[in-house]
Each structure stands twice: as C-alpha cells, then as structure tokens.
Design an enzyme around this catalytic site. Structure first.
Site, PDB file in Angstrom:
ATOM      1  N   SER A 109       0.831  -1.197   0.000  1.00  0.00           N
ATOM      2  CA  SER A 109       0.000   0.000   0.000  1.00  0.00           C
ATOM      3  C   SER A 109       0.876   1.261   0.000  1.00  0.00           C
ATOM      4  CB  SER A 109      -0.953  -0.038   1.201  1.00  0.00           C
ATOM      5  OG  SER A 109      -1.975   0.917   1.075  1.00  0.00           O
ATOM      6  N   HIS A 166      -8.199  -4.857  -0.820  1.00  0.00           N
ATOM      7  CA  HIS A 166      -7.007  -4.176  -0.336  1.00  0.00           C
ATOM      8  C   HIS A 166      -6.663  -4.678   1.069  1.00  0.00           C
ATOM      9  CE1 HIS A 166      -4.098  -0.854  -0.457  1.00  0.00           C
ATOM     10  NE2 HIS A 166      -4.318  -0.743   0.843  1.00  0.00           N
ATOM     11  N   ASP A 186     -10.128  -3.216  -5.428  1.00  0.00           N
ATOM     12  CA  ASP A 186      -9.258  -2.242  -4.764  1.00  0.00           C
ATOM     13  C   ASP A 186      -9.131  -1.007  -5.650  1.00  0.00           C
ATOM     14  OD1 ASP A 186      -7.312  -0.889  -3.320  1.00  0.00           O
ATOM     15  OD2 ASP A 186      -5.714  -2.332  -3.721  1.00  0.00           O
TER      16      ASP A 186
END
Length: 352
Positions: A137, A313, A284
C-alpha cells in the site's frame, strides 16, 4: 475503513515463529528498524558472522497504513512469517508518519534505511549483495520511490544495481487521477474507499484533509491534462499549452504529483530498476495504477511479474496464519512472494 482488518488482527498474536528467529530493535542512519533474522540451529551458538557463507540475503520492508498509521508491532507477524518462510533477514522500517510529518519525510526515512542496510547490513548478518525491497500500500509507494532514487544514483555514479528485486503489494503509485476505472468501480469499498485514499494522500502531502475534495475533483491536476504525465495513465497527449492550476499548490505538493519520490508511476527513466513483482487486488481502488506501472516496466524492458488476485485491499498482510482475516487468496499471494524471493536468489547464484 482501511484500518478495520489491521485493527482486528492486533488481537491475534501468532508466536509460532518466535523460536526460529532472532529479533532486534535498533536504528539505521537515525531511523528505527526491527530486524528479523532466521536462526540456523547448526550455527546458533557459534556467534560467528564474519564469514561470507554465514551471511543471509536481506529484505527491506516498508509497511502500509496510508503514510499515517501502521507500526512495527502491527506488521510483526507478517515480517516474522516472511523471514522464516523465505530464510531471509527482514528489516522493517519504523518511518515517521503524517499528520505530524508530511511528504517527503516518509520517503527520506525509508531511503535512509535502505542506504543503511546496503552500507552496514553486514553488521546484522546481511549479505549486501543480495538485498531486495518490499512494501504494501503506502509502503509500496515508498518502496518503488526508493528503488527509483537508488537507480538514479547508480546511473549517475557506479552503474551498479543496488537492489536485486522489488515487490510491490497493492501499491499507491500516483496522485494525479482519482477517477481511474478501479477508483470508480470500488469507490465505496468498505476496506479502502476512494475518499479514504484521497484523505490519506491529503494527510501525506499537507498534514490535513484540506486537499481531499480537490484531489477527488481533479482540480489539482487540470493543468497537466494532455501532458506526458497523463499519457502514463493511458490518456491522450496534446500539443496545446496547458492552463495554470485552478488552485494554488505549494511546491512540495506540486513536486509529489510528477516526481517519482511521490508518484513512481510518473518516473521518466526506468534504467536500473530491479526485477519487480507487482501484486494487485481486483476489488481495490489502487488496482489500475499497479497494472499501469507494470506496463511501463515492460516497455522499459525491466523484468516484471504482475498478478491480480480476486480479493480486497490488505488481503496479503492481514492474512496472519490462524488470524481473523486469513483468506485463500492471501495464502496464495504469500506463497507467490516467497517463491519469487527464492527464484531471485537462485538466479543470483547461477550468475555468480
């Protein structure tokens, strides 16, 4: 909320790897790190790491959390599992976070850790000729940015590829367009919504959420329409002059939009970037930029593996064994990461 699964996972602590690791909290070039070193039983009591054969490959890890949260403890299980499964020394970075610290502080801290590992890793048992970088991320953003910076330094000076691979797990790679198809399709996702991500980016760039609505509207990047930067997002270019920004952006924020330190997808040069494994999740908002980055790597003839998983995610790093968020896709992706690391190390041995 993006933090939901991480929050619930904190209540589950997997200690099954503790006996196979030596864990040490220290600093590298002024930044806190936690080092996970697999214990080889045959050398456990020798205390001798001076020989080359005693050194292990290293993996630098930058955790996710929207540049605003996340911690060494929150990623302790994942890093422990990764170190033992891949038999590699994991160095997890405790970089400073927004809103107290804003761009490019997080990048600077992560770069310092990378340089620290590459220069002094042998003191911690790391073979500095076999170092990789990984992030998920926001950490994937930082990992890619550090890779680009190290590649730039290498091209300017020694032409040596410092990193042997990078693994980017559902990374955030650009701040220009929050209306890519994956943002629209997954706009109201409970794990990471379009607005959630814009809030994180705003906090990273400014220390507040004042930029959120501007980012979502696209007004911050109107002046870049038709430029080469938009072409990196698969949009048309134009010969016409672009109008000035509709809003006033400070120089730091403006830089983050088009410089690889903030937006690796906007990089103009991919020379020296190491082989790359990119993981994205179908559901996501960040899916499309991971794919677009993989395509730019392919065009630059950088060896790249791209895999999109039918998941959400956070599905990789929250998939602690026995934990509440474990999924088949998470186990599959983790196994793929370990195998990729092993394949890279095998190729390095074959090229000696």
């Amino acid at each position: 909320m993006a933090s939901l699964l991480s929050f619930t996972s904190r209540f589950y602590k997997n200690d099954s790897y503790a006996e196979f690791l030596e864990v040490n909290d220290t600093e590298l070039f002024g930044v806190g790190v936690r080092i996970y070193k697999p214990v080889n039983e045959t050398k456990k009591h020798t205390g001798n790491e001076s020989n080359k054969q005693d050194l292990l490959p290293g993996l630098i890890y930058f955790h996710g959390g929207g540049w605003t949260w996340g911690s060494l403890d929150g990623y302790d299980d994942f890093c422990s599992r990764l170190a033992v499964s891949a038999q590699i020394i994991v160095v997890s970075a405790n970089y400073r976070q927004a809103p107290q610290y804003i761009y490019p502080t997080q990048f600077n801290d992560c770069y310092s850790v990378a340089v620290g590992v590459l220069n002094t890793g042998v003191k911690h048992g790391v073979d500095v000729s076999r170092v990789m970088i990984v992030g998920d991320s926001a950490g994937g953003n930082l990992a890619a940015a550090v890779s680009h910076y190290l590649a730039t330094v290498s091209e300017m000076h020694c032409k040596t590829q410092y990193l042997k691979a990078q693994i980017l797990i559902y990374p955030s790679l650009q701040f220009l367009d929050f209306n890519l198809p994956s943002y629209v399709t997954n706009a109201d996702n409970d794990i990471l919504s379009r607005e959630d991500h814009a809030n994180f980016v705003s906090l990273y760039l400014s220390g507040s959420t004042d930029l959120t609505d501007i980012l979502l509207s696209g007004n911050h990047s109107q002046h870049l329409r038709g430029t080469k930067y938009m072409s990196y997002l698969g949009k048309p270019t134009s010969e016409t002059l672009q109008e000035k920004p509709r809003i006033d952006l400070d120089s730091r924020t403006s830089e983050a939009l088009t410089h690889f330190r903030g937006s690796p997808l906007m990089a103009e040069d991919f020379r020296g970037i190491p082989p790359t494994f990119i993981i994205t999740a179908e559901f996501d908002v960040l899916r499309d930029e991971g794919f677009l980055y993989s395509e730019r790597l392919r065009k630059a003839e950088v060896p790249v593996k791209y895999k999109n998983y039918k998941s959400f995610h956070g599905f990789v790093t929250t998939a602690t064994e026995g934990g509440p968020a474990r999924t088949d896709e998470g186990d599959e992706a983790f196994a793929d990461i370990v195998q990729y690391v092993k394949d890279i190390l095998t190729s390095l041995e074959e090229n000696i």
